[in-house]
Design a protein around this motif. Structure first.
Motif, PDB file in Angstrom:
ATOM      1  N   LEU A  86       0.735  -1.340  -0.196  1.00  0.00           N
ATOM      2  CA  LEU A  86       0.078  -0.091  -0.037  1.00  0.00           C
ATOM      3  C   LEU A  86       0.914   1.399   0.044  1.00  0.00           C
ATOM      4  O   LEU A  86       0.568   2.233  -0.678  1.00  0.00           O
ATOM      5  CB  LEU A  86      -0.899   0.047   1.015  1.00  0.00           C
ATOM      6  N   LYS A  87       1.873   1.312   0.868  1.00  0.00           N
ATOM      7  CA  LYS A  87       2.813   2.338   0.684  1.00  0.00           C
ATOM      8  C   LYS A  87       3.461   2.543  -0.466  1.00  0.00           C
ATOM      9  O   LYS A  87       3.589   3.748  -0.895  1.00  0.00           O
ATOM     10  CB  LYS A  87       3.922   2.090   1.732  1.00  0.00           C
ATOM     11  N   SER A  88       3.920   1.608  -1.380  1.00  0.00           N
ATOM     12  CA  SER A  88       4.470   1.465  -2.695  1.00  0.00           C
ATOM     13  C   SER A  88       3.471   1.973  -3.638  1.00  0.00           C
ATOM     14  O   SER A  88       3.880   3.005  -4.600  1.00  0.00           O
ATOM     15  CB  SER A  88       4.940   0.209  -2.893  1.00  0.00           C
ATOM     16  N   LEU A  89       2.246   1.504  -3.596  1.00  0.00           N
ATOM     17  CA  LEU A  89       1.396   1.983  -4.552  1.00  0.00           C
ATOM     18  C   LEU A  89       1.077   3.833  -4.384  1.00  0.00           C
ATOM     19  O   LEU A  89       0.827   4.409  -5.077  1.00  0.00           O
ATOM     20  CB  LEU A  89      -0.293   1.505  -4.255  1.00  0.00           C
ATOM     21  N   GLU A  90       1.096   4.037  -3.094  1.00  0.00           N
ATOM     22  CA  GLU A  90       0.996   5.733  -2.750  1.00  0.00           C
ATOM     23  C   GLU A  90       2.023   6.480  -3.408  1.00  0.00           C
ATOM     24  O   GLU A  90       1.942   7.481  -3.835  1.00  0.00           O
ATOM     25  CB  GLU A  90       0.587   5.827  -1.198  1.00  0.00           C
TER      26      GLU A  90
END
Length: 247
Positions: free
Chosen positions: A238-242
């Motif tokens: 999720l951090k990487s997608l953001e």
């Protein structure tokens, strides 16, 4: 851009729970780690989701460059099984790691290099017969790994008209700068971050890799492959997608 994720982050979960998480987060592409505990892939479950898949061939106890013929042959058999699963699921892409140098094998590097290349060509021949494409991945700076130097892998792949999976985290452990990481032979990319001191598979933006620069190079050269986020847990996905949204 085609953005996907690896089940490396969810491999302890059931296949259904993993795919539920990906679908809930509107992820379209998923790379299946075809390794324990997911060696047996339930095709009915996979086909019940509106997801597009690639496969990462197994790495646990695998060595396609082994000096022991039975180990080498067993390793190839396991990798061939990944291509058979890909064919059954109508998947085009299977990522493969090169072989490993054992402790005593350090005295026979030329023979290991020969076996490594022979195995890779056997894998390609098997893949071609099934209509599946093999993508060979550059390795991190870990003792015993082969093809840590990207130019050596590139040379072999170009000589044989083969395709490469670029792992930018692996490259960073070998001190490659972002400006050195564009290669036309790369058709599949693993995205993860680190600080150059280990293959830690951090969330994007948590290390020192200039990810924006790397992606810009590929996008400006009309890269049409998938960027697979290959990190350690769901939070890092999720951090990487953001992070990618901010680029």
């Amino acid at each position: 851009m085609k953005i996907g994720v690896s089940t490396l982050a969810t491999y302890k979960d059931s296949l259904k729970d993993s795919l539920d998480f990906f679908e809930e987060n509107k992820i379209e592409y998923v790379e299946l780690d075809h390794d324990y505990p997911s060696r047996i892939l339930d095709t009915d479950i996979l086909n019940s989701y509106n997801l597009k898949y690639s496969i990462h061939a197994p790495i646990t106890d695998i060595n396609i460059a082994s000096l022991n013929p039975s180990i080498r042959n067993s390793s190839l058999k396991e990798i061939f099984y990944s291509f058979e699963m890909a064919n059954e699921l109508d998947i085009d892409t299977v990522v493969v790691h090169p072989g490993i140098v054992s402790y005593l094998g350090r005295n026979f590097l030329d023979k290991i290099d020969e076996l490594n290349k022979e195995s890779m060509m056997e894998i390609v021949e098997f893949a071609d017969d099934l209509g599946v494409t093999a993508f060979f991945e550059n390795m991190p700076d870990i003792e015993g790994f082969t093809y840590k130097k990207i130019d050596q892998l590139i040379e072999f792949l170009r000589e044989n008209d083969l395709k490469m999976c670029l792992d930018i985290g692996h490259a960073n452990t070998m001190n490659y700068s972002s400006s050195e990481l564009y290669f036309s032979i790369v058709k599949h990319i693993h995205l993860n971050d680190n600080n150059g001191d280990g293959d830690t598979h951090l969330a994007l933006g948590e290390g020192n890799i200039n990810i924006k620069s790397i992606i810009n190079q590929y996008e400006s050269n009309n890269y049409d492959g998938i960027y697979i986020i290959e990190v350690n847990n769901k939070e890092s996905i999720l951090k990487s997608l953001e992070y990618l949204k901010t680029l």
